[in-house]
Design an enzyme around this catalytic site. Sequence first.
Site, PDB file in Angstrom:
ATOM      1  N   ASP A  37      45.931  41.360  42.965  1.00  0.00           N
ATOM      2  CA  ASP A  37      46.712  40.137  43.219  1.00  0.00           C
ATOM      3  C   ASP A  37      48.199  40.331  42.938  1.00  0.00           C
ATOM      4  O   ASP A  37      48.794  39.618  42.121  1.00  0.00           O
ATOM      5  CB  ASP A  37      46.195  38.974  42.365  1.00  0.00           C
ATOM      6  CG  ASP A  37      44.738  38.659  42.608  1.00  0.00           C
ATOM      7  OD1 ASP A  37      44.284  38.827  43.749  1.00  0.00           O
ATOM      8  OD2 ASP A  37      44.053  38.244  41.657  1.00  0.00           O
ATOM      9  N   GLU A 208      40.601  31.951  49.885  1.00  0.00           N
ATOM     10  CA  GLU A 208      41.346  31.830  48.631  1.00  0.00           C
ATOM     11  C   GLU A 208      42.678  32.565  48.746  1.00  0.00           C
ATOM     12  O   GLU A 208      42.988  33.183  49.768  1.00  0.00           O
ATOM     13  CB  GLU A 208      40.535  32.390  47.461  1.00  0.00           C
ATOM     14  CG  GLU A 208      40.183  33.864  47.567  1.00  0.00           C
ATOM     15  CD  GLU A 208      39.359  34.343  46.384  1.00  0.00           C
ATOM     16  OE1 GLU A 208      39.025  33.534  45.497  1.00  0.00           O
ATOM     17  OE2 GLU A 208      39.045  35.551  46.338  1.00  0.00           O
TER      18      GLU A 208
END
Length: 331
Positions: A37, A208
């Site tokens: 991420d 997401e």
Amino acid sequence: MAKSYFVATIGLSLLNAVNGDYVNPGKCSGVCVNTHDPSIIRRADGTYFRFSTGGGIAVHSAPDLVGPWEYKGAVLPDGTSIKLWDGKMDAWAPDVHLVGDTYYLYYSAVRAVAFDGHNLAAIGVATSTSMDIGTWKDLGTTGLQSNDSSEFNAIDPNLFVEDGRNYMIFGSYEEGLYQAAMEDPPTTVVPNSYAKLAYEPAGSHADEGANMFKYGDYNYLFYSNGVCCSFDKTKPAAGEEYKIKVCRSKAGVMDFRDADGKLCTEGGGTIVLGSHGDVYGPGGQGVYDDPTYGPILYYHYVNTTIGYADGQKQFGWNKLDFSSGWPVTTA
């Protein structure tokens, strides 16, 4: 004739991207591993900073996007100040922006046992004027929180600023991806300002990690779709692993659709980047208008020649070409 050739060429480029004819990630030197991420930003002095999940939000810096990347420390070495239960809290999925003369780093505050089926989470924020280690001040929760009765999951934050107004893009699985208005300065959510941007009705609703990026007359909603993690333990069926999708809408309008015109709230989404060659499960992406390289898509991915574990996720990036009206990765 020239115009017809141009349209045909960009149409072919988009078709190639949709069909999986992807380019490999750009160069990366130094520490390019364990970058789950990532969030990228360039300081005015030319120094690049990369923030990623793990170790209290790991911080790496480099003189160029390609590296060499060097580990510097953590944003939250003592963890988040947010306490949603009696146990340990983790900080995930950083998102960094410069607003005025202050850097805002948003993060997901989750239970250390977050994958036990509960949605107890909050979006937190820390600020700094330099991004140097030791300068970050944790302000705690933005007020954007979720629990087991919430329709959304309050993780994977992304700040989007449009016409001087602040918005938080967020969400993971459940009822999809959302937008909420933020106060000015952007440290607190405006209550009851939620709007749904995307939803995958099939399967486990695996959307997401959304990011909003404005280019030309459109706002582009990039997001990850599929299974993100633990590939070394359980590898999903082919095509169900992470991939990066996009929908777009005219700026100022909530009507996000894919390249085929399908609404993003009804399962639409055009694939920008998927598994190919030695690249597997790209996702956790962001988009940044780099002063040197122009618009770039950055992300983590598995290099299948190295390993599938979460700690082996590599940092990847590509330039983005918007000439067709849709983003296409280029070398």
